[in-house]
Design an enzyme around this catalytic site. Structure first.
Site, mmCIF file in Angstrom:
data_model
loop_
_atom_site.group_PDB
_atom_site.id
_atom_site.type_symbol
_atom_site.label_atom_id
_atom_site.label_comp_id
_atom_site.label_asym_id
_atom_site.label_seq_id
_atom_site.Cartn_x
_atom_site.Cartn_y
_atom_site.Cartn_z
ATOM 1 N N GLU A 202 64.152 38.598 114.361
ATOM 2 C CA GLU A 202 64.228 39.827 115.159
ATOM 3 C C GLU A 202 65.690 39.996 115.544
ATOM 4 O O GLU A 202 66.180 39.338 116.467
ATOM 5 C CB GLU A 202 63.343 39.703 116.409
ATOM 6 C CG GLU A 202 61.857 39.575 116.106
ATOM 7 C CD GLU A 202 61.208 40.904 115.717
ATOM 8 O OE1 GLU A 202 61.807 41.970 115.950
ATOM 9 O OE2 GLU A 202 60.101 40.869 115.168
ATOM 10 N N CYS B 249 68.124 45.408 122.504
ATOM 11 C CA CYS B 249 68.318 45.442 121.053
ATOM 12 C C CYS B 249 68.023 46.815 120.465
ATOM 13 O O CYS B 249 68.645 47.229 119.502
ATOM 14 C CB CYS B 249 67.446 44.392 120.383
ATOM 15 S SG CYS B 249 65.713 44.536 120.832
HETATM 16 P P1 NAD Z 1 72.632 34.851 119.733
HETATM 17 O O1 NAD Z 1 72.310 35.001 118.323
HETATM 18 O O2 NAD Z 1 73.999 34.516 120.148
HETATM 19 O O3 NAD Z 1 71.689 33.747 120.430
HETATM 20 C C1 NAD Z 1 70.293 33.759 120.347
HETATM 21 C C2 NAD Z 1 69.782 32.333 120.350
HETATM 22 O O4 NAD Z 1 70.336 31.626 119.259
HETATM 23 C C3 NAD Z 1 70.125 31.544 121.604
HETATM 24 O O5 NAD Z 1 69.006 30.793 122.002
HETATM 25 C C4 NAD Z 1 71.261 30.660 121.160
HETATM 26 O O6 NAD Z 1 71.304 29.435 121.848
HETATM 27 C C5 NAD Z 1 70.956 30.432 119.691
HETATM 28 N N1 NAD Z 1 72.164 30.219 118.905
HETATM 29 C C6 NAD Z 1 73.389 30.766 119.119
HETATM 30 N N2 NAD Z 1 74.259 30.353 118.187
HETATM 31 C C7 NAD Z 1 73.564 29.539 117.353
HETATM 32 C C8 NAD Z 1 73.922 28.794 116.183
HETATM 33 N N3 NAD Z 1 75.158 28.807 115.680
HETATM 34 N N4 NAD Z 1 72.954 28.069 115.582
HETATM 35 C C9 NAD Z 1 71.706 28.048 116.055
HETATM 36 N N5 NAD Z 1 71.318 28.721 117.168
HETATM 37 C C10 NAD Z 1 72.231 29.459 117.809
HETATM 38 O O7 NAD Z 1 72.139 36.235 120.310
HETATM 39 P P2 NAD Z 1 72.295 36.773 121.766
HETATM 40 O O8 NAD Z 1 73.717 37.120 122.047
HETATM 41 O O9 NAD Z 1 71.602 35.848 122.700
HETATM 42 O O10 NAD Z 1 71.434 38.124 121.671
HETATM 43 C C11 NAD Z 1 71.997 39.351 121.348
HETATM 44 C C12 NAD Z 1 71.586 39.854 120.000
HETATM 45 O O11 NAD Z 1 70.194 39.728 119.844
HETATM 46 C C13 NAD Z 1 71.867 41.321 119.783
HETATM 47 O O12 NAD Z 1 72.383 41.526 118.502
HETATM 48 C C14 NAD Z 1 70.505 41.997 119.926
HETATM 49 O O13 NAD Z 1 70.389 43.208 119.265
HETATM 50 C C15 NAD Z 1 69.623 40.949 119.378
HETATM 51 N N6 NAD Z 1 68.278 41.085 119.909
HETATM 52 C C16 NAD Z 1 67.273 41.466 119.068
HETATM 53 C C17 NAD Z 1 65.998 41.660 119.552
HETATM 54 C C18 NAD Z 1 64.872 42.098 118.674
HETATM 55 O O14 NAD Z 1 63.718 42.045 119.115
HETATM 56 N N7 NAD Z 1 65.116 42.505 117.442
HETATM 57 C C19 NAD Z 1 65.739 41.441 120.910
HETATM 58 C C20 NAD Z 1 66.773 41.036 121.724
HETATM 59 C C21 NAD Z 1 68.047 40.850 121.214
#
Ligand code: NAD
Length: 454
Positions: A209, A243
């Site tokens: 997602e 998002c």
């Molecule tokens: P992110 O990808 O930085 O982090 C999300 C999760 O991934 C966290 O739990 C984090 O600890 C983990 N993570 C981060 N880096 C990682 C790595 N290198 N390896 C493994 N895991 C890792 O995202 P964010 O900044 O928390 O969220 C924002 C983004 O999420 C935006 O782009 C938004 O559009 C998207 N989003 C999508 C939805 C949806 O339902 N489609 C919902 C909410 C947010």
């Protein structure tokens, strides 16, 4: 306990078969429901500390939405679990065909910070309903909520069934090294690729997602009064850190000035009071605050109150006369800045959107059925609304998810159950008779088989 040990004890527990019973699943969903109700105040407090979310917004977007998903799942689970009987071709006369929904096994759920409660519990509901064990990894950027999530889970479920691993990249990376049976990831497209790469090492199926730049188009025949209200609500909810928030606005040239006036009126009506009371959701951290500030450089701000770096308050801001070459159009904004682009022909809008990555959402405001049809036919996007924003995710009857760069798979309602279930196809054959023509050594069997396959 080490992550490897955690995975091992969950695997052993899963193979006892306990999670597969309908009664067990329902009981766990009800336990979760009770736990959320019991911790309601703590959840609101934690989300407020992490994001300065008001009680109204927290209830609407974190707790209420999760409880609704739970009650819907509890109501329909029995029906969803029933094996589906499907048709059987003439060639297989005497047999019956069924599709069984079986749990994958161990699910890993990784969540982001922007709806730190809802986005971890909502997929969990699907995982429980489908009969899986689960490991949850909340975001490290919302530590208060992460603590409450861990507390709720640890107080409600044994760790061999459902547990939480708190932490950031290091913990996430360690989890991804293990072999899970399903990975459900919500977050950025960049990390989504890392997750998919890790999953590929074990051939683990994934739901991703992700995010992206979701367009919002207002045509000249739109109901401007309603469009302005709904766009302002959807864009500035959670300070734009949603998002599926409208990322940018395409407005028809002839209506631009009138529409901007209405947008400003609605911002003032919906958010002035909250800003004055210090109740506007804050930007998650200084890094993101600075990123958002950098989008303003070189532009005249069409509308926007003073920003406050100490409290990370970034009020709703409008940027006019934006072009695709501008920095703000290069990435998902994920904040309360609305760039405005004017257009004359809808064909040009469709063309420009199709030159970008496929968006998670699209919002179109128009009364014209032809334009609705044209945009729906010609633009690929995860999901969206005609004459509204955001509310496509408020119905359990619409699967929610992205396409292309904005994600893989979907969930909500039955789609969540389906996502966490493998569909096992089974042919139940009769032994009452045995057509000899199916076997190669029989006389005439080739000619008969050829007739069947016509
Ligand atoms: P992110 O990808 O930085 O982090 C999300 C999760 O991934 C966290 O739990 C984090 O600890 C983990 N993570 C981060 N880096 C990682 C790595 N290198 N390896 C493994 N895991 C890792 O995202 P964010 O900044 O928390 O969220 C924002 C983004 O999420 C935006 O782009 C938004 O559009 C998207 N989003 C999508 C939805 C949806 O339902 N489609 C919902 C909410 C947010």
């Amino acid at each position: 306990m080490s992550i490897a040990k955690l995975v091992k004890i969950q695997k052993t527990f899963f193979h006892t078969g306990t999670t597969k019973d309908y009664e067990f699943r329902i009981m766990q969903l009800k336990k979760l429901q009770q736990a959320i109700l019991y911790h309601e105040k703590e959840i609101i407090h934690a989300v407020n500390k992490d994001l300065n979310k008001s009680e109204f917004e927290s209830y609407l977007t974190e707790i209420g939405s999760t409880l609704k998903e739970l009650s819907f799942t509890i109501k329909h689970l029995k029906h969803w679990m029933k094996p589906t009987r499907v048709k059987t071709p003439l060639l297989l006369t005497g047999s019956k065909s069924y599709i069984y929904a079986e749990p994958y096994g161990l699910a890993l759920i990784i969540a982001p910070w922007n709806y730190p409660f809802h986005l971890i519990f909502s997929p969990l509901i699907g995982a429980i309903a489908a009969g899986n064990c689960a490991v949850l990894k909340p975001s490290e950027l919302t530590p208060e909520t992460s603590t409450v999530v861990a507390k709720i889970i640890h107080n409600t479920f044994p760790e061999e069934y459902i547990t939480v691993v708190e932490g950031g990249v290091e913990e996430s990376t360690a989890l991804l090294k293990e072999k899970f049976d399903y990975i459900f990831y919500t977050g950025s497209t960049h990390v989504g690729k890392i997750v998919m790469e890790a999953a590929s090492k074990h051939l683990t199926p994934v739901t991703l997602e992700l995010g992206g730049k979701s367009p919002c188009i207002v045509h000249k025949d739109a109901n401007l009064e309603i469009a302005a209200k709904r766009i302002v609500f959807g864009k500035f909810l959670n300070a734009g850190q949603t998002c599926i928030a409208p990322d940018y606005l395409y407005i028809h040239k002839t209506k631009k000035e009138e529409f901007i006036t209405k947008i400003i009126e609605n911002i003032e009506e919906m958010y002035n009071q909250r800003l004055e009371n210090g109740e506007f959701t804050k930007i998650i951290n200084a890094r993101h605050f600075e990123r958002l500030q950098s989008y303003l450089e070189g532009h005249q701000i069409r509308y926007g109150k003073d920003r406050d770096e100490t409290t990370l308050t970034f009020p709703p801001t409008l940027l006019d006369n934006i072009k695709w070459e501008d920095k703000i159009m290069q990435d998902e904004i994920f904040g309360p800045i609305l760039p405005i682009i004017e257009f004359e022909q809808i064909d040009d809008v469709v063309k420009a959107i199709n030159e970008q990555a496929k968006p998670l959402a699209l919002y179109l405001f128009t009364e014209s059925k032809e334009i609705q049809q044209q945009v729906l036919r010609d633009v690929s996007f995860g999901g969206g609304c005609i004459n509204d924003t955001i509310f496509q995710l408020a119905t359990p009857y619409l699967p929610f998810g992205g396409v292309g760069d904005s994600g893989i798979g979907g969930y909500h309602g039955q789609a969540s159950f389906d996502t966490f279930s493998h569909k096992k196809s089974v042919l139940k054959q009769t032994t009452a008779f045995d057509f000899s023509v199916r076997y190669p050594h029989k006389k005439h069997s080739l000619s008969l088989i050829k007739r069947f396959f016509k």
